[in-house]
Design a protein around this motif. Structure first.
Motif, PDB file in Angstrom:
ATOM      1  N   GLY A 337       0.954  -1.131  -0.010  1.00  0.00           N
ATOM      2  CA  GLY A 337      -0.176   0.248   0.255  1.00  0.00           C
ATOM      3  C   GLY A 337       0.848   1.212   0.073  1.00  0.00           C
ATOM      4  N   LEU A 338       1.995   1.221   0.832  1.00  0.00           N
ATOM      5  CA  LEU A 338       2.891   2.452   0.743  1.00  0.00           C
ATOM      6  C   LEU A 338       3.446   2.676  -0.630  1.00  0.00           C
ATOM      7  CD1 LEU A 338       4.843   1.944   4.018  1.00  0.00           C
ATOM      8  CD2 LEU A 338       3.315   3.633   3.359  1.00  0.00           C
ATOM      9  N   LEU A 339       3.780   1.754  -1.266  1.00  0.00           N
ATOM     10  CA  LEU A 339       4.355   1.550  -2.513  1.00  0.00           C
ATOM     11  C   LEU A 339       3.168   2.281  -3.567  1.00  0.00           C
ATOM     12  CD1 LEU A 339       6.540  -1.496  -3.035  1.00  0.00           C
ATOM     13  CD2 LEU A 339       7.083   0.889  -2.542  1.00  0.00           C
ATOM     14  N   LEU A 340       1.922   1.889  -3.517  1.00  0.00           N
ATOM     15  CA  LEU A 340       0.927   2.158  -4.391  1.00  0.00           C
ATOM     16  C   LEU A 340       0.704   3.815  -4.029  1.00  0.00           C
ATOM     17  CD1 LEU A 340      -1.432  -0.746  -4.368  1.00  0.00           C
ATOM     18  CD2 LEU A 340      -0.191  -0.033  -6.157  1.00  0.00           C
ATOM     19  N   ALA A 341       1.006   4.244  -2.713  1.00  0.00           N
ATOM     20  CA  ALA A 341       0.509   5.634  -2.505  1.00  0.00           C
ATOM     21  C   ALA A 341       1.513   6.527  -3.305  1.00  0.00           C
ATOM     22  CB  ALA A 341       0.885   5.910  -0.939  1.00  0.00           C
ATOM     23  N   PHE A 342       2.396   6.254  -4.074  1.00  0.00           N
ATOM     24  CA  PHE A 342       3.058   7.059  -4.817  1.00  0.00           C
ATOM     25  C   PHE A 342       3.068   6.694  -5.994  1.00  0.00           C
ATOM     26  CE2 PHE A 342       5.309   6.610  -0.689  1.00  0.00           C
ATOM     27  CZ  PHE A 342       5.434   8.126  -0.165  1.00  0.00           C
ATOM     28  N   THR A 343       1.788   6.133  -6.519  1.00  0.00           N
ATOM     29  CA  THR A 343       1.559   6.039  -8.067  1.00  0.00           C
ATOM     30  C   THR A 343       0.730   7.355  -8.338  1.00  0.00           C
ATOM     31  OG1 THR A 343      -0.426   4.753  -7.510  1.00  0.00           O
ATOM     32  CG2 THR A 343       1.811   3.718  -7.879  1.00  0.00           C
ATOM     33  N   PRO A 344       0.638   7.627  -9.761  1.00  0.00           N
ATOM     34  CA  PRO A 344      -0.154   8.804 -10.105  1.00  0.00           C
ATOM     35  C   PRO A 344      -1.555   8.628  -9.904  1.00  0.00           C
ATOM     36  CG  PRO A 344       1.522   8.203 -11.852  1.00  0.00           C
ATOM     37  CD  PRO A 344       1.708   7.137 -10.914  1.00  0.00           C
ATOM     38  N   CYS A 345      -1.951   7.469  -9.837  1.00  0.00           N
ATOM     39  CA  CYS A 345      -3.732   7.034  -9.714  1.00  0.00           C
ATOM     40  C   CYS A 345      -3.900   7.402  -8.279  1.00  0.00           C
ATOM     41  CB  CYS A 345      -3.855   5.759  -9.555  1.00  0.00           C
ATOM     42  SG  CYS A 345      -3.679   5.031 -11.478  1.00  0.00           S
ATOM     43  N   GLY A 500      -2.846   5.143   2.685  1.00  0.00           N
ATOM     44  CA  GLY A 500      -3.359   6.341   3.279  1.00  0.00           C
ATOM     45  C   GLY A 500      -2.295   6.979   4.064  1.00  0.00           C
ATOM     46  N   VAL A 501      -1.361   6.288   4.353  1.00  0.00           N
ATOM     47  CA  VAL A 501      -0.430   6.865   5.378  1.00  0.00           C
ATOM     48  C   VAL A 501       0.181   8.195   4.837  1.00  0.00           C
ATOM     49  CG1 VAL A 501       2.226   6.717   6.189  1.00  0.00           C
ATOM     50  CG2 VAL A 501       0.601   4.691   5.972  1.00  0.00           C
ATOM     51  N   PRO A 502       0.483   8.541   3.638  1.00  0.00           N
ATOM     52  CA  PRO A 502       0.769  10.018   3.063  1.00  0.00           C
ATOM     53  C   PRO A 502      -0.333  11.078   3.606  1.00  0.00           C
ATOM     54  CG  PRO A 502       1.636   8.317   1.413  1.00  0.00           C
ATOM     55  CD  PRO A 502       0.657   7.744   2.267  1.00  0.00           C
ATOM     56  N   LEU A 503      -1.592  10.509   3.151  1.00  0.00           N
ATOM     57  CA  LEU A 503      -2.543  11.472   3.554  1.00  0.00           C
ATOM     58  C   LEU A 503      -2.788  11.703   4.688  1.00  0.00           C
ATOM     59  CD1 LEU A 503      -5.223   9.661   0.888  1.00  0.00           C
ATOM     60  CD2 LEU A 503      -3.557  11.690   0.533  1.00  0.00           C
ATOM     61  N   LEU A 504      -2.428  10.639   5.895  1.00  0.00           N
ATOM     62  CA  LEU A 504      -2.448  10.919   7.493  1.00  0.00           C
ATOM     63  C   LEU A 504      -1.384  11.785   7.650  1.00  0.00           C
ATOM     64  CD1 LEU A 504      -3.248   7.504   8.552  1.00  0.00           C
ATOM     65  CD2 LEU A 504      -4.776   9.263   8.384  1.00  0.00           C
ATOM     66  N   ILE A 505      -0.261  11.936   7.166  1.00  0.00           N
ATOM     67  CA  ILE A 505       0.889  12.717   7.267  1.00  0.00           C
ATOM     68  C   ILE A 505       0.198  14.219   6.881  1.00  0.00           C
ATOM     69  CG2 ILE A 505       3.165  13.444   6.776  1.00  0.00           C
ATOM     70  CD1 ILE A 505       3.723  10.591   6.367  1.00  0.00           C
ATOM     71  N   ILE A 506      -0.308  14.325   5.643  1.00  0.00           N
ATOM     72  CA  ILE A 506      -0.662  15.613   5.400  1.00  0.00           C
ATOM     73  C   ILE A 506      -1.738  16.335   6.330  1.00  0.00           C
ATOM     74  CG2 ILE A 506      -1.934  16.792   3.577  1.00  0.00           C
ATOM     75  CD1 ILE A 506      -0.609  14.791   1.582  1.00  0.00           C
ATOM     76  N   GLY A 507      -2.728  15.185   6.690  1.00  0.00           N
ATOM     77  CA  GLY A 507      -3.704  15.849   7.706  1.00  0.00           C
ATOM     78  C   GLY A 507      -2.891  16.172   9.044  1.00  0.00           C
ATOM     79  N   ALA A 508      -2.058  15.485   9.387  1.00  0.00           N
ATOM     80  CA  ALA A 508      -1.394  15.951  10.796  1.00  0.00           C
ATOM     81  C   ALA A 508      -0.593  17.064  10.832  1.00  0.00           C
ATOM     82  CB  ALA A 508      -0.382  14.461  11.178  1.00  0.00           C
TER      83      ALA A 508
END
Length: 744
Positions: A337-345, A500-508
């Motif tokens: 999931g972490l790897l997919l988080a950095f795909t353009p989709c 969703g980890v990058p999204l949680l970091i953005i939210g925090a």
């Protein structure tokens, strides 16, 4: 005083620095350093011996033997392996010291009595001097074959009962290959084969040359098998090998996808030799076998097992789901999931979530921003899990359903409306009565923003979420084949959380990094409003004409640049921030104009707007897109496979959809690469455009256990898919090139 031949003396003169360091009197003449003799043995062979002086050595690979007598040839040369030495001229080579004996086997007529043998060798001294190649011609008296036969006969006669056996060992006739290496195969049970070789006395098989393969079947595969270790041997042709004697038996496990009784063809390739030095050419045998029917329980234990030596990424993940511990599986999918988080989709989810947080205005805190992000991510992960399980169990690809044009247009319009709210055209909020009820129900969700974030997270996972990649496809396939909803669903959920980890970091961080009030808050909202518009255009790329989306991208660059006062002159006294924003505006304006120029020139890729113009300016032709033959059903595919088989060509099948971002990436950056296109010239290129996701498309996807694009499949000349060669998700040109090269 030793005699030094003129050639060696000249060699020492050429090596002037070394010659002054070495006294020529210390160097032996070549014939004394390497004394060679040869004699005939009683059984008609020739033994060649070298006496090598102390401090000298011979190169093994520089030795050669040749018969100069008509009618006599050398059948086999028996040279010891030697010791490895690192030579600055020849690299790692085998050398001999002290004494070396070599036995030559001859083929000669009975009347031949004398052999003229030409020997070649080359050696060196440890002092650093090497001799030139040396040739020696020796004459050897051979024993008559008649007297030799009489001596052997009389000796064997004294052995009594062993006479016939001993005589056979000296016969010139070799056994036929099928008698020297008797191959057989049998079925132990529905999941195991047994192959055996009965190897005749005085013969052996090469372990490295044994290969097994199933022909004309896609429902059954050979799993990894172990060949017993053999006896080490140095072979003139193959180097260091292992050889097998007497009886060889191997049990071969099978992976079956079909429980019904079926026939299979097993092909075996192998090669062996006779101990006397004669080797057979590579052999091939095919045996028809009948596999019994199996129960569903036994089949489930072998579904999706493939060889660890050559399996696709999807198959490796399925195998880990079957064998890894529950905790290790969840940890692996979290990493996927972490790897997919950095795909353009997944990138478009960032402005969506950021817009939700910024939309809360000046009252947003770090805690509330994080909880909003958590609501968004949890809803997205749960959506992946629920609809992923439904898709796996019932074969329905809900994500594909949500890519219908009317849905894309609707949600693009929603993002435009959200962006207008960011620009301050109006305020988006719930009616006062509903806000009052929510206030009384929970202090943490006064305005219903948590529920709104969750709804946006669920919809984003279906509409702007990732296309099918290997981890997602493997989890869905595992659930569909085994029905293990607990493990498969848990894997999908933790994969969604990993995304969703990058999204949680953005939210925090949003609560502390974003401005709380004043003019800067309005600027931030405007920036995210532009990002919302970018998401809308990005979604429209799936259904709108490329020319329209190019125009929209140009507009999205030029108009914000004007709002950044790019065309206005800077005042004489201005802050650094204004200059920075104007710099960004100049870049946006310039890029927007480049897109317009590219649009006028016929370019359809906004990331490379001048590519075609640049190629034409240098006199080169722009890379032409690959020509795919379109198929829509299994019947179309079967017809094209048969046609390709008649042409003797392999087939590449590309699953594509307009709403699949990774498919367009593959098309723009990988399949357009000239080197990739050169490699693909040997394939028949087919494409299944599943944009419409109709009944025929769903049947085609289901027949290969594919849940959606992008997916590239390869078929060999026998119309069989090479499952280990599947490509799921985006691959760059270099990686795809290496993949194609390995298919050769």
């Amino acid at each position: 005083m030793h005699y030094l031949n003129p050639f060696l003396f000249l060699f020492l003169l050429l090596c002037k620095p070394l010659a002054f360091a070495i006294n020529p009197a210390d160097i032996l003449p070549q014939e004394q350093a390497f004394k060679v003799t040869a004699k005939a043995t009683q059984d008609g062979q020739v033994q060649v011996s070298w006496q090598i002086a102390q401090g000298y050595y011979l190169y093994r690979n520089k030795m050669a033997f040749a018969s100069k007598t008509d009618g006599i040839s050398i059948k086999h040369t028996d040279l010891p392996p030697g010791k490895i030495k690192s030579d600055k001229y020849f690299g790692d080579v085998a050398i001999y010291r002290n004494q070396i004996d070599s036995l030559l086997s001859l083929v000669r007529p009975k009347t031949a009595q004398t052999l003229s043998l030409l020997l070649k060798h080359q050696g060196c001294a440890d002092l650093g001097i090497c001799y030139p190649p040396q040739s020696t011609l020796l004459t050897i008296e051979l024993p008559s074959q008649e007297s030799q036969s009489k001596d052997i006969f009389s000796s064997l006669k004294q052995l009594g009962s062993g006479f016939k056996l001993g005589l056979n060992l000296f016969e010139d006739q070799l056994l036929p290959a099928e008698q020297a290496f008797q191959f057989n195969a049998s079925v132990i049970d529905g999941q195991t084969l047994q192959v055996t070789w009965q190897i005749a006395e005085g013969y052996y098989l090469y372990r490295e040359k044994i290969q097994l393969q199933l022909l004309d079947t896609s429902n059954t595969q050979l799993l990894p098998y172990n060949i017993p270790r053999g006896t080490p041997k140095y072979d003139e042709a193959f180097g260091d090998v292992e050889i097998l004697h007497n009886t060889l038996s191997i049990n071969i496990p099978l992976a079956r996808m079909d429980i019904t009784a079926q026939g299979i063809k097993l092909k075996a390739n192998f090669q062996g030799c006779a101990e006397r030095g004669v080797c057979y050419p590579p052999m091939e045998q095919t045996i028809d076998l009948w596999l019994p029917a199996m129960t569903e329980t036994r089949l489930s234990s072998t579904v999706a097992q493939t060889s660890k030596q050559a399996v696709s990424e999807q198959s490796q993940i399925i195998n880990s789901l079957q064998h890894d511990s529950f905790a290790l599986t969840l940890l692996s999918f979290f990493g996927f999931g972490l790897l997919l988080a950095f795909t353009p989709c997944v990138f478009p989810m960032v402005p969506i979530l950021s817009g939700i947080i910024v939309g809360q205005g000046k009252d947003v805190s770090t805690r509330k921003a994080f909880l909003l992000s958590l609501s968004f991510v949890l809803a997205s992960a749960i959506t992946y899990t629920v609809f992923g399980i439904l898709a796996a169990l019932f074969g329905s690809n809900l994500q594909a359903t949500f890519q219908a044009p009317w849905i894309i247009y609707t949600f693009s319009a929603i993002f435009v409306l959200l962006s207008l709210a960011m620009f301050g055209f109006y305020n988006l909020e719930l009616p006062k009565s509903i806000q009052a009820r929510l206030h009384n129900a929970s202090d943490n969700s006064r305005d219903g923003s948590f529920l709104g974030a969750a709804i946006m997270g669920a919809l984003s996972s279906l509409i702007v979420g990732p296309c099918v990649a290997a981890p997602l496809a493997a989890a869905l396939m595992y659930i569909g084949q085994t029905g293990d909803v607990i493990l498969g669903g848990s894997a999908l959920f933790v994969m969604g959380m990993g995304m969703g980890v990058p999204l949680l970091i953005i939210g925090a961080s949003a609560g502390s990094l974003l401005p709380k009030a004043g003019h800067w808050l309005n600027v931030s909202k405007s920036v995210f409003g532009v990002l919302m518009l970018a998401v809308a255009v990005w979604m429209l790329e799936r259904v709108a004409a490329p020319e329209i989306t190019m125009l929209l991208w140009a507009t999205l660059c030029i108009i914000p640049a004007i709002y950044l006062r790019t065309l206005d002159p800077l005042p004489e006294v201005d802050s650094g921030w204004h200059k920075l924003w104007k710099g960004f505006g100049v870049i946006l304006l310039s890029y927007g104009l480049l897109i317009l120029v590219g649009l006028a020139a016929g370019t359809t890729n906004p990331l490379q707007p001048l590519k075609g113009i640049a190629l034409n300016a240098t006199g080169n032709q722009a890379t032409q897109p690959l020509h795919f033959k379109q198929i829509n059903s299994l019947a179309d595919l079967q017809q094209e496979l048969q046609s390709a088989q008649q042409q003797g060509k392999p087939v590449m099948l590309d699953f594509y959809a307009d709403w699949c971002i990774s498919c367009k990436e593959m098309e723009a950056y990988t399949l357009s690469n000239p080197e990739v296109q050169q490699q693909l010239a040997r394939f028949v290129l087919l494409q299944a455009d599943v944009t419409a996701n109709n009944t025929e498309h769903q049947a085609l996807l289901k027949s290969f256990n594919i849940f959606g694009p992008p997916a590239i499949l390869f078929f060999n000349n026998s119309q069989q898919e090479q499952e280990e060669a599947r490509v799921l998700g985006y691959q760059d040109a270099g990686t795809f090139m290496r993949h194609l090269f390995n298919l050769q």
